[in-house]
Every structure is written in structure tokens, then in C-alpha cells.
Design an enzyme around this catalytic site. Structure first.
Site, PDB file in Angstrom:
ATOM      1  N   ASN A 270      -9.159  48.538 -28.414  1.00 56.82           N
ATOM      2  CA  ASN A 270      -9.554  48.790 -27.032  1.00 56.82           C
ATOM      3  C   ASN A 270      -8.361  49.007 -26.120  1.00 56.82           C
ATOM      4  O   ASN A 270      -8.396  49.825 -25.205  1.00 56.82           O
ATOM      5  CB  ASN A 270     -10.372  47.609 -26.531  1.00 56.82           C
ATOM      6  CG  ASN A 270     -11.684  47.513 -27.276  1.00 56.82           C
ATOM      7  OD1 ASN A 270     -12.333  48.532 -27.498  1.00 56.82           O
ATOM      8  ND2 ASN A 270     -12.063  46.319 -27.693  1.00 56.82           N
ATOM      9  N   VAL A 271      -7.285  48.267 -26.361  1.00 62.51           N
ATOM     10  CA  VAL A 271      -6.147  48.362 -25.460  1.00 62.51           C
ATOM     11  C   VAL A 271      -5.484  49.739 -25.595  1.00 62.51           C
ATOM     12  O   VAL A 271      -5.186  50.409 -24.599  1.00 62.51           O
ATOM     13  CB  VAL A 271      -5.137  47.227 -25.747  1.00 62.51           C
ATOM     14  CG1 VAL A 271      -3.957  47.336 -24.819  1.00 62.51           C
ATOM     15  CG2 VAL A 271      -5.801  45.871 -25.593  1.00 62.51           C
ATOM     16  N   GLU A 292      -2.573  59.227 -36.046  1.00 55.59           N
ATOM     17  CA  GLU A 292      -3.458  59.229 -37.213  1.00 55.59           C
ATOM     18  C   GLU A 292      -4.930  59.309 -36.843  1.00 55.59           C
ATOM     19  O   GLU A 292      -5.722  59.848 -37.584  1.00 55.59           O
ATOM     20  CB  GLU A 292      -3.186  58.023 -38.113  1.00 55.59           C
ATOM     21  CG  GLU A 292      -3.331  56.696 -37.410  1.00 55.59           C
ATOM     22  CD  GLU A 292      -3.060  55.531 -38.353  1.00 55.59           C
ATOM     23  OE1 GLU A 292      -2.035  55.559 -39.044  1.00 55.59           O
ATOM     24  OE2 GLU A 292      -3.874  54.614 -38.379  1.00 55.59           O
ATOM     25  N   LYS A 406      -9.176  34.685 -26.375  1.00 58.63           N
ATOM     26  CA  LYS A 406     -10.218  33.645 -26.402  1.00 58.63           C
ATOM     27  C   LYS A 406     -10.258  32.863 -25.087  1.00 58.63           C
ATOM     28  O   LYS A 406     -10.034  31.638 -25.050  1.00 58.63           O
ATOM     29  CB  LYS A 406     -10.026  32.703 -27.593  1.00 58.63           C
ATOM     30  CG  LYS A 406      -9.961  33.404 -28.959  1.00 58.63           C
ATOM     31  CD  LYS A 406     -11.274  34.056 -29.340  1.00 58.63           C
ATOM     32  CE  LYS A 406     -11.144  34.890 -30.609  1.00 58.63           C
ATOM     33  NZ  LYS A 406     -12.135  35.953 -30.734  1.00 58.63           N
TER      34      LYS A 406
HETATM   35  O1  0RQ Z   1     -11.547  39.397 -30.961  1.00 63.88           O
HETATM   36  O2  0RQ Z   1     -13.445  40.455 -29.828  1.00 63.88           O
HETATM   37  O3  0RQ Z   1     -13.764  38.523 -31.403  1.00 63.88           O
HETATM   38  O4  0RQ Z   1     -12.668  38.171 -29.164  1.00 63.88           O
HETATM   39  O5  0RQ Z   1      -8.698  40.136 -31.715  1.00 63.88           O
HETATM   40  O6  0RQ Z   1      -8.486  42.024 -29.680  1.00 63.88           O
HETATM   41  O7  0RQ Z   1      -7.587  42.253 -27.399  1.00 63.88           O
HETATM   42  O8  0RQ Z   1      -9.710  43.544 -28.037  1.00 63.88           O
HETATM   43  O9  0RQ Z   1      -7.406  44.140 -28.932  1.00 63.88           O
HETATM   44  O10 0RQ Z   1      -9.003  45.862 -29.970  1.00 63.88           O
HETATM   45  O11 0RQ Z   1      -6.602  46.341 -29.299  1.00 63.88           O
HETATM   46  O12 0RQ Z   1      -7.145  44.917 -31.309  1.00 63.88           O
HETATM   47  C1  0RQ Z   1      -4.221  43.869 -33.339  1.00 63.88           C
HETATM   48  C2  0RQ Z   1      -6.630  43.597 -33.862  1.00 63.88           C
HETATM   49  C3  0RQ Z   1      -5.905  44.356 -31.582  1.00 63.88           C
HETATM   50  C4  0RQ Z   1      -5.656  45.904 -33.537  1.00 63.88           C
HETATM   51  C5  0RQ Z   1      -5.599  44.421 -33.094  1.00 63.88           C
HETATM   52  C6  0RQ Z   1      -8.736  38.854 -31.066  1.00 63.88           C
HETATM   53  C7  0RQ Z   1      -9.466  39.125 -29.772  1.00 63.88           C
HETATM   54  C8  0RQ Z   1     -10.540  40.084 -30.245  1.00 63.88           C
HETATM   55  C9  0RQ Z   1      -9.319  42.258 -30.752  1.00 63.88           C
HETATM   56  P1  0RQ Z   1     -12.971  39.116 -30.286  1.00 63.88           P
HETATM   57  P2  0RQ Z   1      -8.374  42.995 -28.415  1.00 63.88           P
HETATM   58  P3  0RQ Z   1      -7.594  45.415 -29.843  1.00 63.88           P
HETATM   59  C10 0RQ Z   1      -3.175  52.755 -36.292  1.00 63.88           C
HETATM   60  C11 0RQ Z   1      -2.629  51.449 -35.881  1.00 63.88           C
HETATM   61  C12 0RQ Z   1      -3.477  46.675 -36.620  1.00 63.88           C
HETATM   62  C13 0RQ Z   1      -3.618  48.074 -37.157  1.00 63.88           C
HETATM   63  C14 0RQ Z   1      -2.951  49.104 -36.307  1.00 63.88           C
HETATM   64  C15 0RQ Z   1      -5.284  46.097 -35.003  1.00 63.88           C
HETATM   65  C16 0RQ Z   1      -9.813  40.917 -31.300  1.00 63.88           C
HETATM   66  O13 0RQ Z   1      -4.786  46.646 -32.739  1.00 63.88           O
HETATM   67  O14 0RQ Z   1      -6.075  45.885 -35.897  1.00 63.88           O
HETATM   68  O15 0RQ Z   1      -2.224  48.818 -35.364  1.00 63.88           O
HETATM   69  N1  0RQ Z   1      -4.014  46.504 -35.278  1.00 63.88           N
HETATM   70  N2  0RQ Z   1      -3.177  50.345 -36.636  1.00 63.88           N
HETATM   71  O16 0RQ Z   1      -9.968  37.941 -29.227  1.00 63.88           O
HETATM   72  C17 0RQ Z   1      -6.643  35.109 -32.130  1.00 63.88           C
HETATM   73  C18 0RQ Z   1      -4.764  36.030 -31.102  1.00 63.88           C
HETATM   74  C19 0RQ Z   1      -5.542  37.204 -30.801  1.00 63.88           C
HETATM   75  C20 0RQ Z   1      -6.866  37.225 -31.226  1.00 63.88           C
HETATM   76  C21 0RQ Z   1      -6.397  39.088 -30.203  1.00 63.88           C
HETATM   77  N3  0RQ Z   1      -3.482  35.945 -30.744  1.00 63.88           N
HETATM   78  N4  0RQ Z   1      -5.354  35.034 -31.772  1.00 63.88           N
HETATM   79  N5  0RQ Z   1      -7.420  36.184 -31.890  1.00 63.88           N
HETATM   80  N6  0RQ Z   1      -7.360  38.413 -30.832  1.00 63.88           N
HETATM   81  N7  0RQ Z   1      -5.267  38.359 -30.156  1.00 63.88           N
HETATM   82  C22 0RQ Z   1      -4.664  52.858 -36.658  1.00 63.88           C
HETATM   83  C23 0RQ Z   1      -4.957  52.556 -38.106  1.00 63.88           C
HETATM   84  O17 0RQ Z   1      -4.154  52.016 -38.756  1.00 63.88           O
HETATM   85  C24 0RQ Z   1      -6.225  52.926 -38.729  1.00 63.88           C
END
Ligand code: 0RQ
Length: 501
Positions: A270-271, A292, A406
Site C-alpha cells: 500500500n505504501v 517488476e 499495529k
Molecule cells: O499487516 O494489515 O495485518 O495490519 O504488515 O504493512 O504498512 O500496509 O505496508 O503493504 O507496504 O507492506 C514489507 C510487507 C509492507 C511489503 C511489506 C504489518 C502491517 C500490515 C503490511 P496488517 P503495510 P505494505 C517488489 C518488491 C517485500 C517484497 C518486496 C513486502 C502488513 O512491502 O512484502 O519489497 N515487501 N518486493 O501491520 C509487525 C512490523 C510491521 C508489521 C508492518 N514491524 N511488525 N507487523 N507490519 N510492519 C515486488 C515483488 O517482489 C513481487
């Protein structure tokens, strides 16, 4: 109108059940699919049914599942529910499968996406028994028009002992010409430089090749891709986007980037989506993406002219995004190019083009190490995906996250990350809604001061400052990167014990 005009391939027309019957227990199966686009829609469900029946008879039936990246409920989801997956690579975001991985039932090999095909050629993963690949059409000479993602399809079709094709009538026939499939790869020590110097340069061909003799079944389908819609950007995401855009403006003024910036990569989540939405309202125009996934926000940028063109390996569009794309498909031709993921994410190309990489994170530590994949050190979220391919080789990279998760119980800026995906040596800029920390050229302790001051949430800032001060004072153990080892991960433990960091 038939989409299977190759006579040999027509002779292989089958039902999904007949095709699934050709997959055996223990097979490694290479499926198409990348971020909910271009995955097979019928054979996985038929396979899941077979697996369930086998389990009911008391037989073991699991397969190794290899894809481009994430798929959808009709692929990962049904196979996970049937407990039919033994190993999985290179990326997953399906919640059912995630639970099985975290329960220790499924072996998950979380790999850099650009590595997955080459490492398969090297023989690191063993033999690929069957490929199940969705395409848009099979031409009279047997060439295949790819569908809404390419991912690792070229490699699966090349390397598999047997091939099952799904020809999906839902995918627009106009896809022909949207793809650039590079066939010049060789193994070390015979590799040659990749001759691509512009993000939109074509270095391959518009079709996937397959040896028709290997095709054991062709299944016709008519089913949509399934991508989850993005949340509309919230306040924190909009603030992150604003900080990032200000910084890009600053880089242009400083002469470190041209006014049209450099090719953009934007990750999943989402970010990342909100940042693209922020770009749309900005003064930037004529930009290009070397990325990608092409998500809804990228389509908006193409429509408004903020983006002149985009190279990717997959569409990651919501239902409305797909509808919009289909209605204007001719206008996008020549402005969107899909490539194999070993090319869309290729370190050599990312480095040469000078890509600006923007990816989400779970947490960062005060020294700039980033965790993209694991919650509280142990539970996998999705996987590293392409974030490492782009970050490590980017001209400039960003990691983005709200400063808390959270409902404020978790600080995403911590003393020490509980899992490392991107090291302090790789990471350039960290952005939260609080602000932005430019880490380039800074020593570890200067990085700590800047990250805490600019990115940490006020609720946690004093405690982080106190941690660094005490770590620095703990000589003679404190050195180049001061830590208090008995405290470094105590924030995570406190969260596990009390529900708050
Ligand atoms: O979970 O919805 O259950 O509360 O993680 O977090 O803030 O909505 O952020 O959707 O941008 O995802 C790293 C997961 C971030 C993603 C990640 C929990 C938070 C929420 C999602 P809920 P947000 P985003 C090219 C690039 C790796 C692959 C990548 C990702 C959920 O960006 O998968 O970069 N990246 N690929 O509550 C516990 C913390 C948390 C946490 C966030 N510190 N501790 N839970 N959350 N921070 C594309 C491809 O490779 C295909």
C-alpha cells in the site's frame, strides 16, 4: 475464434482434470503467475482435488511449486488448502500458504526473483518435471503469445520435461506485441553482456517458445486474473510520499538527477502504491519505469503522462485497473513492455540504468539494516521478492514504512532488526511519515542519530536515543557500531510478552 491454431497443440486439447492427472506425487511443477496475474486458472484446482482424494485414501501427494512470484487463491490458495505443497519458491503472499510455511509444514525457499530462473538452470533446485503456463494464444507455428505476466515462464517452458498450457480467452488477444522475451542467456563462463541501454529497448522477441512435442495437454479457460484492490492512500502513506517527492526535487536541484529523474522501480504494498499516487499530482512528467510490477497507480501515471513508458514483468492491477487497461489497450501498446523476471530485475541492467528503487519494509534498525520479510524475527510475511535485486544495484534506494505498526504497539524503527534482508551497506534512504533519513556517506553512529531524529515515532524516540547513548558509553565493548547485545532484541521480546514494544 480459436486461440489454439497450431495443429499439433490443438491435438492436445484436454480438460483440466485430464491435464492434472499427468502431474505425479513428488513432481516439481513450474507454474506461471506473478503478483496475481497470468497464473493458471483451472489445472491447479483440478490438481488440488486429486491431491485431496489421494489424501483421503491415505496416500501422500505433495508437489514442489515454483512460480514467477505470488499467484492467487485459485493457484497457491487451493493447493495450500489441499496440503498439496511440499516446497515453494521463490515468493508467496497467499495467507493460507503463509500459515503453513510458518507452521513448518511447507519448505519455503525465499529467493531474489532475478536469481530464481538462473539458479534453476544451474541445477540448484533439481529437475522441473512439469510446467503449467497460462498464455493468451498459441499461433499456427506453435509460438505462444504470453499473458498478463511473464515471470519465469520462459525458463519453465524450456526446462520442464512436460508442458501443460492454459490458453485463457479472458486475456486480451491484443496482448500480442506487449512482450519482449530474451533468449540470449548462457551459463557462466559463457555469459555475454546484456545489450540493453534504454528501459524500453527491445532485446528479445514478442513470443514464448515451446517444443510442441513436450506439450502434453492444452486446456482452454476463460477466467479473470485476481488481484486484490489497494487501500486508498491513508494519511501516513501520503506523508511518506510527500517526503520522498521533496527529496527527489532536492536531488534534481543538487544536480544529482535529471529533471525526468531516473527509471523508477516501485515495490508491492500500500505504501509503495501511495508514493506513485503522490507522483501523479506532482510537477514531474515524462518519467519512465523499470520495475517488476505495473500496478493501478502506474496506469494512472501513464494516463496522465507523468510516466512516458514502463517496463515490467507483470501487471498487478485491481479489477477496475484491468477494466481500464482493456478499454484502452491500444493506447498502451509500445508504452508497456513485459519481460522475463531475470531481465526486469537484472542486477546488470538495474545498475546500468541507474534505477530509483522504492520498497516497503517491516522494520529498519538505527544503523540502517532493513527487514522486509519477517515479523518478530521468525514469521515470514511475503518474501524478499525483487526488493534485493533493485535495492542493491539501484542508483538510489528508498525503504518506506509508517513509523509504527499495529495501532502504535510496534515501532518500525528498532535498535536491531530481528531479521536482515538489506544490510546497512546497501540502504540509502529510510522514509516514514515522520520524515526522511538520507544515510548516504554517513558513519553508523551518524546514521543512528539521523534515523532516530527523522524517522522514529515520538513515542519511541527517547528510548532509542537512550539506547544509543548507553551503547556508545559501554566502552570498551562499544566500537564502530555500538550495541547492547542483551538489549538489542528486547523490544521484540517485550512485544511478544506484553503486546507492546
Ligand atoms: O499487516 O494489515 O495485518 O495490519 O504488515 O504493512 O504498512 O500496509 O505496508 O503493504 O507496504 O507492506 C514489507 C510487507 C509492507 C511489503 C511489506 C504489518 C502491517 C500490515 C503490511 P496488517 P503495510 P505494505 C517488489 C518488491 C517485500 C517484497 C518486496 C513486502 C502488513 O512491502 O512484502 O519489497 N515487501 N518486493 O501491520 C509487525 C512490523 C510491521 C508489521 C508492518 N514491524 N511488525 N507487523 N507490519 N510492519 C515486488 C515483488 O517482489 C513481487
Amino acid at each position: 475464434m480459436t486461440r489454439v491454431s497450431c495443429p499439433l497443440l490443438r491435438s492436445r486439447l484436454s480438460t483440466a482434470e485430464e491435464a492434472a492427472a499427468l502431474i505425479k506425487p513428488g513432481d516439481n511443477v513450474g507454474m506461471s503467475g506473478f503478483t496475481g496475474a497470468g497464473y493458471p486458472k483451472a489445472v491447479p484446482t483440478a490438481l488440488a482435488r486429486r491431491i485431496t482424494e489421494a489424501h483421503e485414501r491415505g496416500e501422500d501427494f505433495r508437489v514442489g511449486l515454483w512460480t514467477g512470484a505470488s499467484t492467487a487463491p485459485e493457484a497457491d490458495g487451493v493447493l495450500a488448502e489441499a496440503h498439496g505443497i511440499g516446497t515453494r519458491l521463490p515468493y508467496n503472499s497467499d495467507p493460507t500458504l503463509r500459515a503453513l510455511i510458518n507452521a513448518g509444514e511447507v519448505d519455503y525457499v525465499d529467493t531474489h526473483l532475478s536469481h530464481s530462473a538462473p539458479q534453476m538452470w544451474f541445477g540448484f533446485y533439481g529437475r522441473l518435471n512439469v510446467a503449467v503456463v497460462e498464455v493468451t494464444a498459441a499461433l499456427p507455428d506453435g509460438l505462444l503469445v504470453p499473458s498478463s505476466s511473464i515471470g519465469n515462464n520462459k525458463t519453465w517452458l524450456d526446462q520442464a520435461d512436460a508442458v501443460i498450457l492454459e490458453v485463457n480467452h479472458w486475456q486480451p488477444r491484443e496482448f500480442e506485441g506487449f512482450h519482449d522475451v530474451y533468449y540470449g542467456t548462457a551459463l557462466p563462463p559463457h555469459r555475454r553482456p546484456l545489450n540493453l541501454v534504454d528501459p524500453m529497448e527491445r532485446i528479445g522477441e514478442p513470443y514464448l517458445r515451446v517444443d510442441p512435442q513436450k506439450v502434453v495437454a492444452v486446456v482452454e479457460t476463460n477466467a479473470p486474473d485476481r488481484n486484490s484492490p489497494f487501500d486508498p492512500p491513508g494519511e501516513a502513506s501520503r506523508a511518506i510520499a510527500a517526503h520522498l517527492l521533496d527529496f527527489l526535487r532536492h536531488e534534481v536541484v543538487a544536480g544529482r538527477m535529471p529533471p525526468q529523474l531516473l527509471p523508477l522501480q516501485s515495490g508491492v504494498g500500500n505504501v509503495a502504491n501511495a508514493v506513485l499516487a503522490g507522483l501523479d499530482g506532482s510537477e514531474f512528467s515524462g518519467l519512465v519505469a523499470y520495475t517488476e510490477v505495473l500496478q493501478d497507480a502506474m496506469l494512472d501515471l501513464l494516463d496522465s503522462g507523468t510516466l512516458r513508458a514502463a517496463s515490467a514483468t507483470s501487471f498487478g492491477l485491481s479489477d477496475t485497473g484491468v477494466q481500464r487497461f482493456m478499454e484502452n489497450i491500444d493506447a498502451y501498446k509500445g508504452r508497456i513492455l513485459l519481460r522475463s523476471e531475470e531481465i526486469s530485475n537484472h542486477p546488470e541492467l538495474v545498475r546500468r540504468l541507474g534505477v530509483i528503487a522504492m520498497n516497503g519494509m517491516i522494520e529498519a534498525d538505527i544503523y540502517g539494516n532493513v527487514n522486509s520479510t519477517h515479523v518478530m524475527g521468525s514469521a515470514i510475511m511475503n518474501g524478499i521478492g525483487g526488493s534485493g535485486d533493485f535495492t542493491r544495484n539501484a542508483y538510489l534506494n528508498f525503504f518506506l514504512s509508517p513509523s509504527t505498526a499495529k495501532d502504535g504497539a510496534i515501532s518500525t524503527i528498532v535498535p536491531m532488526v530481528s531479521h536482515v534482508d538489506h544490510t546497512e551497506h546497501d540502504v540509502h534512504v529510510i522514509v516514514t511519515e515522520q520524515g526522511l533519513a538520507d544515510l548516504r556517506g554517513l558513519s553508523p553512529t551518524d546514521r543512528a542519530d539521523r534515523i532516530i531524529a527523522n524517522c522514529a515515532h515520538p513515542d519511541f524516540r527517547d528510548r532509542l536515543t537512550d539506547y544509543v547513548a548507553r551503547a556508545k558509553a559501554s566502552r570498551p565493548t562499544a566500537r564502530h557500531t555500538p550495541h547492547l547485545l542483551d538489549e538489542a532484541l528486547s523490544w521484540h521480546q517485550r512485544y511478544l510478552d506484553t503486546g507492546h514494544m
